[in-house]
Design a protein around this motif. Structure first.
Motif, mmCIF file in Angstrom:
data_model
loop_
_atom_site.group_PDB
_atom_site.id
_atom_site.type_symbol
_atom_site.label_atom_id
_atom_site.label_comp_id
_atom_site.label_asym_id
_atom_site.label_seq_id
_atom_site.Cartn_x
_atom_site.Cartn_y
_atom_site.Cartn_z
ATOM 1 N N ARG A 163 0.833 -1.202 0.000
ATOM 2 C CA ARG A 163 0.000 0.000 0.000
ATOM 3 C C ARG A 163 0.869 1.253 0.000
ATOM 4 O O ARG A 163 0.553 2.237 -0.674
ATOM 5 N N SER B 221 -8.125 -0.926 6.385
ATOM 6 C CA SER B 221 -9.138 -0.954 5.337
ATOM 7 C C SER B 221 -10.137 0.182 5.520
ATOM 8 O O SER B 221 -10.438 0.599 6.637
ATOM 9 N N THR C 281 -9.159 1.230 0.179
ATOM 10 C CA THR C 281 -8.997 -0.205 0.360
ATOM 11 C C THR C 281 -10.333 -0.834 0.732
ATOM 12 O O THR C 281 -10.993 -0.396 1.688
ATOM 13 N N GLN D 98 -8.822 -6.451 -1.029
ATOM 14 C CA GLN D 98 -8.064 -7.383 -0.203
ATOM 15 C C GLN D 98 -8.982 -8.456 0.363
ATOM 16 O O GLN D 98 -10.066 -8.160 0.880
ATOM 17 N N MET E 100 -7.702 -0.770 -3.849
ATOM 18 C CA MET E 100 -7.084 -2.006 -3.378
ATOM 19 C C MET E 100 -8.187 -2.927 -2.860
ATOM 20 O O MET E 100 -8.904 -2.581 -1.926
#
Length: 300
Positions: A167, A197, A262, A185, A183
């Motif tokens: 990141r 996150s 994220t 995840q 992103m």
């Protein structure tokens, strides 16, 4: 030691300029992770390239209809010798020719490197002919000292996990892409929430391939698991609802000048449902934008 956990700050003001990011540093410091992050940001990436070939790579990548203006190269002591010693001169020549050059050094404390090598059982590239791991790390640090001295950015990965490092690098170079970087995840709830996150989705309510003996050793990237999940209407509904929510709200964050978001999706073991959903969502957004990354915490 120069410990820096801030992202690289690199202006990408002219899309016609060639930007070359050279990643070097200590073996085990995270160069491969950093290179993968840049690859997800649509950089043309090459690992373990002999330094003498850098000018040819930049020239070849910049030609033709499929030319690449964003290039990232990993260079380390595997290419030691006279060629490696000439790297500063080669980089100086590229910069003089108009290439926007960014030398990033991935560092790590010796005791952390010793622990990482012990845990992974990998062999250090300099640990040959009876040389101990500690001596190999010391020798590598001495060889790399001139590059560390001229690096634009030194990143100490000692206190960073794989996701945090990825990141950090992606955030620094997200401005090389159009719009906000995403992103996606996957993770296992039994191992805890990913604390960095922005959004967390819980997929534990969905049918679990883990209970199918033939699917248990596989992951959500494998075709049999994908086929199983695609055959479950509840999974399709969950994916559609999640996509619809993100489609509605991500533009609001983009309008608020957010450069990085994220989205974490978790299931019990972090190997099947969450991995599948992350891959599907990433594919959906990659069809329309740059700067979409994936990270599977329990697989990577």
């Amino acid at each position: 030691m120069n410990e820096d956990h801030s992202p690289p700050t690199t202006p990408y003001t002219d899309p016609h300029e060639t930007h070359l990011v050279v990643l070097t540093g200590m073996s085990g410091g995270g160069k491969t992770v950093a290179l993968r992050a840049l690859e997800d940001l649509e950089f043309y990436c090459v690992d373990n390239l002999p330094p003498s070939l850098l000018p040819q790579l930049v020239d070849a990548a910049g030609r033709g209809a499929g030319r690449h203006r964003r290039i990232a190269v990993g260079v380390d002591v595997r290419n030691r010798g006279a060629d490696f010693e000439q790297l500063p001169t080669i980089l100086s020549g590229l910069a003089a020719s108009g290439v926007q050059l960014h030398l990033i050094f991935l560092d790590c404390r010796n005791e952390v490197l010793l622990k990482r090598y012990s845990e992974t059982r990998r062999r250090h590239p300099l640990a040959t002919h009876g040389m101990s791991l500690a001596d190999a790390i010391g020798k590598e640090r001495r060889l790399l000292r001139p590059l560390m001295a001229i690096a634009e950015k030194v990143i100490d990965s000692s206190e960073l996990n794989v996701h945090q490092l990825r990141r950090l690098v992606a955030t620094g170079y997200a401005q090389a892409t159009e719009g906000m970087t995403l992103m996606f995840q996957s993770f296992a709830f039994k191992r805890g929430l990913p604390l960095d996150s922005d959004f967390v989705f819980d997929a534990r309510c969905l049918p679990n391939p883990h209970w199918q003996p033939e699917l248990r050793p596989l992951s959500g990237k494998d075709a049999p698991v994908r086929a199983y999940l695609e055959g479950e209407p509840l999974v399709a509904q969950y994916l559609a609802d999640t996509t619809r929510w993100l489609d509605a709200w991500l533009p609001r964050f983009e309008q608020d000048d957010r450069s990085y978001v994220t989205i974490a999706i978790g299931c019990t073991g972090g190997r099947h449902r969450s991995v599948y959903l992350v891959e599907q969502l990433a594919a959906h957004y990659r069809a329309a934008r740059e700067g979409v990354l994936t990270f599977h915490r329990e697989l990577d």
